[in-house]
Design a protein around this motif. Structure first.
Motif, PDB file in Angstrom:
ATOM      1  N   GLU A 198     -16.062  -3.072  -9.396  1.00 30.87           N
ATOM      2  CA  GLU A 198     -14.774  -3.005 -10.092  1.00 30.87           C
ATOM      3  C   GLU A 198     -13.708  -2.538  -9.104  1.00 30.87           C
ATOM      4  O   GLU A 198     -14.008  -1.832  -8.129  1.00 30.87           O
ATOM      5  CB  GLU A 198     -14.833  -2.037 -11.276  1.00 30.87           C
ATOM      6  CG  GLU A 198     -15.594  -2.566 -12.480  1.00 30.87           C
ATOM      7  CD  GLU A 198     -14.778  -3.519 -13.324  1.00 30.87           C
ATOM      8  OE1 GLU A 198     -13.584  -3.716 -13.030  1.00 30.87           O
ATOM      9  OE2 GLU A 198     -15.331  -4.065 -14.290  1.00 30.87           O
ATOM     10  N   ARG A 199     -12.484  -2.908  -9.400  1.00 32.52           N
ATOM     11  CA  ARG A 199     -11.335  -2.578  -8.548  1.00 32.52           C
ATOM     12  C   ARG A 199     -10.394  -1.693  -9.366  1.00 32.52           C
ATOM     13  O   ARG A 199      -9.879  -2.113 -10.401  1.00 32.52           O
ATOM     14  CB  ARG A 199     -10.651  -3.887  -8.136  1.00 32.52           C
ATOM     15  CG  ARG A 199      -9.451  -3.801  -7.251  1.00 32.52           C
ATOM     16  CD  ARG A 199      -9.100  -5.229  -6.807  1.00 32.52           C
ATOM     17  NE  ARG A 199      -7.818  -5.309  -6.129  1.00 32.52           N
ATOM     18  CZ  ARG A 199      -6.673  -5.591  -6.728  1.00 32.52           C
ATOM     19  NH1 ARG A 199      -6.658  -5.824  -8.038  1.00 32.52           N
ATOM     20  NH2 ARG A 199      -5.550  -5.638  -6.039  1.00 32.52           N
ATOM     21  N   TYR A 200     -10.177  -0.468  -8.881  1.00 33.09           N
ATOM     22  CA  TYR A 200      -9.327   0.490  -9.589  1.00 33.09           C
ATOM     23  C   TYR A 200      -8.021   0.707  -8.820  1.00 33.09           C
ATOM     24  O   TYR A 200      -7.961   0.505  -7.599  1.00 33.09           O
ATOM     25  CB  TYR A 200     -10.078   1.813  -9.785  1.00 33.09           C
ATOM     26  CG  TYR A 200     -11.266   1.647 -10.703  1.00 33.09           C
ATOM     27  CD1 TYR A 200     -11.117   1.712 -12.078  1.00 33.09           C
ATOM     28  CD2 TYR A 200     -12.525   1.349 -10.198  1.00 33.09           C
ATOM     29  CE1 TYR A 200     -12.191   1.498 -12.932  1.00 33.09           C
ATOM     30  CE2 TYR A 200     -13.605   1.144 -11.032  1.00 33.09           C
ATOM     31  CZ  TYR A 200     -13.427   1.217 -12.401  1.00 33.09           C
ATOM     32  OH  TYR A 200     -14.487   0.995 -13.243  1.00 33.09           O
ATOM     33  N   ARG A 201      -7.008   1.150  -9.548  1.00 32.31           N
ATOM     34  CA  ARG A 201      -5.682   1.305  -8.967  1.00 32.31           C
ATOM     35  C   ARG A 201      -5.172   2.718  -9.222  1.00 32.31           C
ATOM     36  O   ARG A 201      -5.110   3.166 -10.366  1.00 32.31           O
ATOM     37  CB  ARG A 201      -4.720   0.291  -9.584  1.00 32.31           C
ATOM     38  CG  ARG A 201      -3.311   0.327  -9.013  1.00 32.31           C
ATOM     39  CD  ARG A 201      -2.404  -0.646  -9.742  1.00 32.31           C
ATOM     40  NE  ARG A 201      -2.143  -0.223 -11.124  1.00 32.31           N
ATOM     41  CZ  ARG A 201      -2.679  -0.775 -12.201  1.00 32.31           C
ATOM     42  NH1 ARG A 201      -3.541  -1.766 -12.081  1.00 32.31           N
ATOM     43  NH2 ARG A 201      -2.383  -0.342 -13.405  1.00 32.31           N
ATOM     44  N   PHE A 202      -4.814   3.421  -8.137  1.00 29.86           N
ATOM     45  CA  PHE A 202      -4.138   4.713  -8.243  1.00 29.86           C
ATOM     46  C   PHE A 202      -2.696   4.487  -7.816  1.00 29.86           C
ATOM     47  O   PHE A 202      -2.431   4.059  -6.687  1.00 29.86           O
ATOM     48  CB  PHE A 202      -4.802   5.754  -7.339  1.00 29.86           C
ATOM     49  CG  PHE A 202      -4.138   7.111  -7.389  1.00 29.86           C
ATOM     50  CD1 PHE A 202      -4.555   8.058  -8.310  1.00 29.86           C
ATOM     51  CD2 PHE A 202      -3.085   7.431  -6.534  1.00 29.86           C
ATOM     52  CE1 PHE A 202      -3.955   9.313  -8.364  1.00 29.86           C
ATOM     53  CE2 PHE A 202      -2.474   8.676  -6.587  1.00 29.86           C
ATOM     54  CZ  PHE A 202      -2.910   9.617  -7.512  1.00 29.86           C
ATOM     55  N   THR A 203      -1.746   4.771  -8.712  1.00 31.49           N
ATOM     56  CA  THR A 203      -0.339   4.500  -8.439  1.00 31.49           C
ATOM     57  C   THR A 203       0.350   5.753  -7.914  1.00 31.49           C
ATOM     58  O   THR A 203       0.339   6.805  -8.558  1.00 31.49           O
ATOM     59  CB  THR A 203       0.377   3.999  -9.702  1.00 31.49           C
ATOM     60  OG1 THR A 203      -0.267   2.803 -10.159  1.00 31.49           O
ATOM     61  CG2 THR A 203       1.846   3.693  -9.418  1.00 31.49           C
ATOM     62  N   VAL A 204       0.934   5.621  -6.729  1.00 35.77           N
ATOM     63  CA  VAL A 204       1.673   6.706  -6.087  1.00 35.77           C
ATOM     64  C   VAL A 204       3.162   6.518  -6.396  1.00 35.77           C
ATOM     65  O   VAL A 204       3.744   5.482  -6.083  1.00 35.77           O
ATOM     66  CB  VAL A 204       1.452   6.692  -4.565  1.00 35.77           C
ATOM     67  CG1 VAL A 204       2.288   7.772  -3.882  1.00 35.77           C
ATOM     68  CG2 VAL A 204      -0.028   6.869  -4.239  1.00 35.77           C
ATOM     69  N   THR A 205       3.763   7.537  -7.030  1.00 38.28           N
ATOM     70  CA  THR A 205       5.197   7.465  -7.343  1.00 38.28           C
ATOM     71  C   THR A 205       5.975   8.639  -6.758  1.00 38.28           C
ATOM     72  O   THR A 205       7.176   8.743  -6.986  1.00 38.28           O
ATOM     73  CB  THR A 205       5.418   7.440  -8.867  1.00 38.28           C
ATOM     74  OG1 THR A 205       4.885   8.635  -9.446  1.00 38.28           O
ATOM     75  CG2 THR A 205       4.750   6.220  -9.497  1.00 38.28           C
ATOM     76  N   SER A 206       5.301   9.519  -6.021  1.00 39.33           N
ATOM     77  CA  SER A 206       5.961  10.707  -5.476  1.00 39.33           C
ATOM     78  C   SER A 206       5.177  11.215  -4.275  1.00 39.33           C
ATOM     79  O   SER A 206       4.031  10.804  -4.035  1.00 39.33           O
ATOM     80  CB  SER A 206       6.017  11.812  -6.539  1.00 39.33           C
ATOM     81  OG  SER A 206       4.702  12.262  -6.849  1.00 39.33           O
ATOM     82  N   ARG A 207       5.781  12.134  -3.548  1.00 42.33           N
ATOM     83  CA  ARG A 207       5.066  12.769  -2.441  1.00 42.33           C
ATOM     84  C   ARG A 207       3.847  13.524  -2.962  1.00 42.33           C
ATOM     85  O   ARG A 207       2.795  13.524  -2.320  1.00 42.33           O
ATOM     86  CB  ARG A 207       5.985  13.715  -1.674  1.00 42.33           C
ATOM     87  CG  ARG A 207       5.266  14.402  -0.508  1.00 42.33           C
ATOM     88  CD  ARG A 207       6.111  15.394   0.250  1.00 42.33           C
ATOM     89  NE  ARG A 207       5.297  16.084   1.231  1.00 42.33           N
ATOM     90  CZ  ARG A 207       5.085  15.670   2.483  1.00 42.33           C
ATOM     91  NH1 ARG A 207       5.638  14.547   2.901  1.00 42.33           N
ATOM     92  NH2 ARG A 207       4.320  16.358   3.309  1.00 42.33           N
ATOM     93  N   ALA A 208       3.965  14.157  -4.128  1.00 44.53           N
ATOM     94  CA  ALA A 208       2.833  14.898  -4.687  1.00 44.53           C
ATOM     95  C   ALA A 208       1.640  13.965  -4.930  1.00 44.53           C
ATOM     96  O   ALA A 208       0.491  14.332  -4.678  1.00 44.53           O
ATOM     97  CB  ALA A 208       3.246  15.585  -5.984  1.00 44.53           C
ATOM     98  N   ASP A 209       1.908  12.756  -5.411  1.00 49.46           N
ATOM     99  CA  ASP A 209       0.836  11.775  -5.600  1.00 49.46           C
ATOM    100  C   ASP A 209       0.195  11.411  -4.264  1.00 49.46           C
ATOM    101  O   ASP A 209      -1.031  11.271  -4.164  1.00 49.46           O
ATOM    102  CB  ASP A 209       1.370  10.507  -6.260  1.00 49.46           C
ATOM    103  CG  ASP A 209       1.733  10.685  -7.721  1.00 49.46           C
ATOM    104  OD1 ASP A 209       1.298  11.680  -8.327  1.00 49.46           O
ATOM    105  OD2 ASP A 209       2.454   9.808  -8.250  1.00 49.46           O
ATOM    106  N   ALA A 210       1.032  11.210  -3.247  1.00 54.13           N
ATOM    107  CA  ALA A 210       0.510  10.861  -1.920  1.00 54.13           C
ATOM    108  C   ALA A 210      -0.361  11.984  -1.366  1.00 54.13           C
ATOM    109  O   ALA A 210      -1.434  11.739  -0.808  1.00 54.13           O
ATOM    110  CB  ALA A 210       1.665  10.558  -0.970  1.00 54.13           C
ATOM    111  N   GLU A 211       0.089  13.214  -1.527  1.00 54.77           N
ATOM    112  CA  GLU A 211      -0.697  14.357  -1.073  1.00 54.77           C
ATOM    113  C   GLU A 211      -2.021  14.437  -1.818  1.00 54.77           C
ATOM    114  O   GLU A 211      -3.065  14.733  -1.221  1.00 54.77           O
ATOM    115  CB  GLU A 211       0.093  15.649  -1.268  1.00 54.77           C
ATOM    116  CG  GLU A 211       1.294  15.778  -0.345  1.00 54.77           C
ATOM    117  CD  GLU A 211       2.135  17.003  -0.670  1.00 54.77           C
ATOM    118  OE1 GLU A 211       1.940  17.596  -1.758  1.00 54.77           O
ATOM    119  OE2 GLU A 211       2.996  17.352   0.159  1.00 54.77           O
TER     120      GLU A 211
END
Length: 257
Positions: A198-211
């Motif tokens: 399966e292919r999952y997606r984590f969406t980054v919308t901020s620096r906190a998400d990237a960290e």
């Protein structure tokens, strides 16, 4: 430092002490269709399984997915910090223990699940010997591990840019994608009944998400300055496009004793 020179027991102990819950924080927000990787793994366990071991349970996300009327789900992990979080979030029981020395009688469990334990606990042959020992005849092993596919060309481009900034890529103590796992199952009297991806997606919308997503990776040979460079790459992309999707491919294998 080569892969063979990494002190994996120490690295893993420090990682899960200092970042307890971080893997759950990422994977619980990673979606494929109508489910997270944890729900996908839990769906592989049938309703007839009354006593289930969640091996290398971490902060307990799979254990909580498995909990149901009349079922006992036992979470086992080496990390006290992860188990403390698990105890705050779910009923347990939670046991601190080593996957290579499982504290259960022969043939006492209906099912064993593990989200990434089979690529973390080594050697895999010794782990499989313990799993098959504690499973009853007809018992089920449902395991999930990070995979290398499926990935689209756009997925590969963003992951390649991240790895370039890191000057490396995430690593695991065990074989990537459970390489050679079918033969290992056969050697221990297990019959593979399912092998899916399966292919999952984590969406980054901020620096906190990237960290967050970068802090959840096993990077034993990567300096923090390189991690910071990868975070800045994602932050810049968010500033230009509003968001960036990180693709997380997973493989699920189900076998019967």
């Amino acid at each position: 430092m080569t892969d063979d020179e990494i002190d994996w027991p120490r690295y893993l102990a420090d990682f899960h002490r200092d970042r307890a819950g971080v893997v759950e924080a990422v994977l619980s927000r990673s979606v494929g269709g109508d489910h997270t990787p944890y729900r996908w793994l839990a769906r592989a366990v049938g309703g007839g399984a009354r006593t289930v071991l969640d091996l290398a349970c971490g902060s307990g996300p799979v254990s909580r997915e498995l909990t149901g009327d009349g079922r006992t789900v036992i979470g086992l992990d080496l990390s006290s910090a992860e188990l403390r979080l698990a105890a705050e979030r779910g009923p347990g029981p939670w046991i601190r223990g080593d996957g290579l020395r499982l504290p259960f009688k022969d043939g006492s469990l209906d099912a064993v699940t593990s989200s990434i334990g089979l690529v973390v606990i080594t050697p895999l042959t010794a782990l499989m010997a313990e799993i098959t020992r504690v499973l009853r005849p007809g018992g089920v092993l449902a395991a999930m591990a990070p995979a290398l596919r499926p990935l689209s060309p756009s997925d590969l481009r963003i992951l390649a840019r991240i790895n370039t900034r890191l000057r490396g890529k995430p690593q695991f103590p065990g074989p990537v994608e459970l390489a050679g796992f079918t033969k290992t199952l056969q050697a221990y009297g297990m019959r593979r009944v399912e092998d899916q991806r399966e292919r999952y997606r984590f969406t980054v919308t901020s620096r906190a998400d990237a960290e967050l997503v970068l802090s959840a990776l096993y990077l034993p040979q990567t300096r923090w300055s390189r991690v910071e460079a990868a975070i800045e790459l994602l932050q810049d992309r968010v500033a230009r496009k509003g968001s960036v999707d990180i693709t997380i491919p997973m493989r699920r294998v189900v076998a019967i004793k």
